[in-house]
Design an enzyme around this catalytic site. Sequence first.
Site, PDB file in Angstrom:
ATOM      1  N   TYR A 147     -15.892  -2.937 -12.224  1.00  0.00           N
ATOM      2  CA  TYR A 147     -15.188  -1.699 -12.247  1.00  0.00           C
ATOM      3  C   TYR A 147     -15.736  -1.064 -13.366  1.00  0.00           C
ATOM      4  O   TYR A 147     -15.291  -1.344 -14.186  1.00  0.00           O
ATOM      5  CB  TYR A 147     -14.191  -1.329 -12.012  1.00  0.00           C
ATOM      6  CG  TYR A 147     -13.301  -0.089 -11.948  1.00  0.00           C
ATOM      7  CD1 TYR A 147     -13.426   0.559 -10.134  1.00  0.00           C
ATOM      8  CD2 TYR A 147     -12.804   0.034 -13.008  1.00  0.00           C
ATOM      9  CE1 TYR A 147     -12.525   1.808 -10.416  1.00  0.00           C
ATOM     10  CE2 TYR A 147     -11.859   1.442 -12.474  1.00  0.00           C
ATOM     11  CZ  TYR A 147     -12.653   2.108 -11.964  1.00  0.00           C
ATOM     12  OH  TYR A 147     -11.857   3.664 -12.077  1.00  0.00           O
ATOM     13  N   SER A 149     -15.895  -3.367  -6.035  1.00  0.00           N
ATOM     14  CA  SER A 149     -14.815  -2.282  -6.748  1.00  0.00           C
ATOM     15  C   SER A 149     -14.415  -1.467  -5.866  1.00  0.00           C
ATOM     16  O   SER A 149     -14.244  -0.083  -7.262  1.00  0.00           O
ATOM     17  CB  SER A 149     -15.806  -2.235  -8.237  1.00  0.00           C
ATOM     18  OG  SER A 149     -16.267  -3.330  -8.772  1.00  0.00           O
ATOM     19  N   HIS A 204      -1.686   4.736  -5.672  1.00  0.00           N
ATOM     20  CA  HIS A 204      -3.503   5.587  -5.370  1.00  0.00           C
ATOM     21  C   HIS A 204      -3.279   6.549  -5.475  1.00  0.00           C
ATOM     22  O   HIS A 204      -4.077   7.422  -5.412  1.00  0.00           O
ATOM     23  CB  HIS A 204      -3.998   5.117  -4.230  1.00  0.00           C
ATOM     24  CG  HIS A 204      -4.538   3.308  -3.885  1.00  0.00           C
ATOM     25  ND1 HIS A 204      -4.881   2.410  -4.100  1.00  0.00           N
ATOM     26  CD2 HIS A 204      -3.788   2.071  -3.034  1.00  0.00           C
ATOM     27  CE1 HIS A 204      -5.002   1.486  -4.715  1.00  0.00           C
ATOM     28  NE2 HIS A 204      -3.642   1.172  -3.182  1.00  0.00           N
ATOM     29  N   LYS A 251       0.758  -1.235  -0.037  1.00  0.00           N
ATOM     30  CA  LYS A 251      -0.336   0.060  -0.064  1.00  0.00           C
ATOM     31  C   LYS A 251       0.804   1.307  -0.241  1.00  0.00           C
ATOM     32  O   LYS A 251       2.277   1.250   0.662  1.00  0.00           O
ATOM     33  CB  LYS A 251      -0.615   0.329   1.696  1.00  0.00           C
ATOM     34  CG  LYS A 251      -2.017  -1.513   0.578  1.00  0.00           C
ATOM     35  CD  LYS A 251      -2.782  -1.220   0.144  1.00  0.00           C
ATOM     36  CE  LYS A 251      -3.454  -0.494   0.461  1.00  0.00           C
ATOM     37  NZ  LYS A 251      -5.201  -0.674  -0.630  1.00  0.00           N
ATOM     38  N   ILE A 288     -14.544  -1.886   1.908  1.00  0.00           N
ATOM     39  CA  ILE A 288     -14.147  -2.145   2.307  1.00  0.00           C
ATOM     40  C   ILE A 288     -12.497  -2.125   1.382  1.00  0.00           C
ATOM     41  O   ILE A 288     -13.441  -3.043   0.386  1.00  0.00           O
ATOM     42  CB  ILE A 288     -13.504  -3.172   3.627  1.00  0.00           C
ATOM     43  CG1 ILE A 288     -13.961  -3.130   4.610  1.00  0.00           C
ATOM     44  CG2 ILE A 288     -12.220  -3.650   3.648  1.00  0.00           C
ATOM     45  CD1 ILE A 288     -14.641  -4.963   4.833  1.00  0.00           C
TER      46      ILE A 288
END
Length: 373
Positions: free
Chosen positions: A252, A280, A95, A77, A320
Amino acid sequence: MAPTTLHLRSETKYLERRTPLTPTTTKALLDAGYHINVEKSTGRVFRDDEYKAAGAQLVPEGSWVHAPKDHIIMGLKELPADDAPLKHAHIQFGHCYKKQENWDRYLSRFARGGGVLYDIEFLTDPSGKRVAAFGYYAGFAGAAVALLAWAHQLTDPGVALPMVNPTDYPSQNDLIKAIKASLSRAIHLNSSQPPRIIVVGALGRCGTGVVDCCLAAGVPTSSILKWDMAETAAGGPFKEITASDIFINCIYLSEKIPPFVTRESLSKPGRKLRVVSDISCDPGDPNNPVPLYTEYSTFTKPTLPIEVNGDGPDMVIISIDHLPSLVAKEASESFSQLLLPSMKALDRKDKEGVWIRAEQIFWEKVKELPGSH
């Protein structure tokens, strides 16, 4: 020529237990001539001594910051919020390429520090297909939480589903045992009927994970409605969703289509639907075909209420954003094996297509930073 050094950092996201590099793939990369440093971590699903046994060098948690510039930092992450420039090449899910919140602040750290982001989501083969993804286990875990939420509504009506703690389930089998126990009590209160589940996007990797989880938990095939592009082509909302007990979305979208469900469709008489699991997971996205929520749920608070009118039961949604952490060991091993061929080519990143493409995307996104023109 000195070997390429990979530095696996410890994750900082709460309850993120997955890793892109397992002891098994660590051994494979060491055998291929790489040097690997692994930060000690109490949160990772694999123990430190498993990496040490594979031949990796254990280093202190957070030591990547001071690693030599030519070391390649690997994580899963994104890094914690900070403004410090980043000098290394990083492999991670950043992200920040789709202009998510604070995307420019995050991406500019690489630009200012002379680093590079190889975003795992954008590691692709020549056809544009991702080389590694967690889709199957996102589906498996999303179905698991949905089944637990449905059972809890029947056994404890009016009470929110408590924390679903990934550390309670050392393996996928342990998770399935817990689901079976919850379903057994709930089905007894549901006239001995299992939940009726509709899966949209059932033919993809994510949908396959959903179906496999449901079957493993004892839900009969006859209670699982598998939909994909053909069934949704006419455009929603769909009455089949409101007539089901659980709706699991695996789709998605990058362009807008009529939503699969709306608050209006949920307010019509006769609704049975209790639980929505949007795997998604794009709250607030104008293209989201499940426009019912604007925030993420978490393992600590796994469900969010959906306020609708009508005569149906209480409704909740699951959103989540790191679901595969619920089956962290299996998900990590699968993902890491998919990523391994590309990782073996990392020492040729200036010549190897997957890494060239990823770096090109990075520089294209850097050009989109405010003030870069």
